[in-house]
Design a protein around this motif. Sequence first.
Motif, short mmCIF file in Angstrom:
data_model
loop_
_atom_site.label_atom_id
_atom_site.label_comp_id
_atom_site.label_asym_id
_atom_site.label_seq_id
_atom_site.Cartn_x
_atom_site.Cartn_y
_atom_site.Cartn_z
N SER A 51 31.95 44.60 36.48
CA SER A 51 32.80 45.72 36.92
C SER A 51 31.99 46.98 37.13
CB SER A 51 33.91 45.96 35.90
OG SER A 51 33.37 46.28 34.63
N LEU A 76 31.15 47.18 40.70
CA LEU A 76 32.22 47.00 41.67
C LEU A 76 32.24 48.09 42.74
CD1 LEU A 76 34.45 45.10 42.38
CD2 LEU A 76 35.96 46.29 40.78
N ALA A 103 38.90 43.55 41.18
CA ALA A 103 38.72 43.96 42.57
C ALA A 103 40.01 43.72 43.36
CB ALA A 103 37.55 43.21 43.19
N ILE A 133 40.82 45.01 46.98
CA ILE A 133 39.53 44.61 47.55
C ILE A 133 39.54 43.11 47.80
CG2 ILE A 133 37.04 44.52 47.14
CD1 ILE A 133 37.46 46.91 45.20
#
Length: 343
Positions: free
Chosen positions: A271, A274, A296, A301
């Motif tokens: 993360s 990310l 995500a 995402i």
Amino acid sequence: MIMVCRLIVFFNSLLFIMGRTESFSAPRSALQSTTRWLVVDFDGTCSERDTTPLLPQLAAVLHGDSVEERLSIFAELESEFFRRYAAAKSQMCPTTMSLEDALDSLDQVSNEVTAKVSSSGVLRGLNVTPQDICAVMEQNDQVSDHVRLRPGCAQVLAQAIRCRRSNWQLGVLSINWCPSLIDAALLQPIWQHTTEHDIRLDEEDNNNNNNNSNDGRQRRPLGSKEHVPIWSNAVDHDGVVSLQVPGALAKKDRILQLKASGLVVYIGDSSTDLAALVEADLGILIGNSKSTATMAEQWGINVHPLRRRQQFLLEKKGEISKVIWMAESWAEIQVVLNDIVTP
């Protein structure tokens, strides 16, 4: 000519990723003048394991202190971190906070615990040279095992080093506290693979009695090392950590800085990576990071298998945005990078 064609294919793919449908076409001079970065995270991306728990042990060995005492102190701080991190993560909500705010809340926990690590002194003596750490790795199998790289990682990154003539540059972007460890565990194996490759090329030339061949391959003096930047945190002699890369948003900012002068491929595993993965022209999430992929997707995402990238781009014809690609191994990544950084 083949190299130029491969680069044009890659640029077109990047335009698809960024939601642009126009075709990229440029003369060789333009392609060669564009800076291109291959940036990688270290822990869990290049290394098989997170090396953070190793650092107190390594510092104790280098400083001549009790390993058990330092590990005991660090274990308590590590438990606090995991407890507070889980609590912060449970409070994150895609409908009420941005991805940046969510990541920042996790980084805040990490940075507050890091301050306690600094105060504890468990990292005292860790500000040493890469050569010092290499010596410990050679003598201590446990340390060497803990910093083992993912299969294929060093070979793939060595390929990027050999492509400096095409303006590809390698960089390491990590929240690790010890840049000398990154140098010893990652860059040294890369130099080894690069030197071995150069030796094979020289042997081929010697066998062909053609040391001045015009095959387009540029030679470096054997053993030479191009500068590879390591953007990471650092620790001083007293074990105090300097947060030069405090977390996910700092990684994102670095990628944005690099994009201002060219194209960026970023490879990460957690993360903390990310935001940087989203900002990169090509962001690759390696390993079985299901929690990161889930996070995500919660923030809109798109996460897709890297092995299906070309097919996906052709099907979508550029009608995508905010996408990262998931790879299971460096071998899978190499297939894609072969079209980008082939010498």
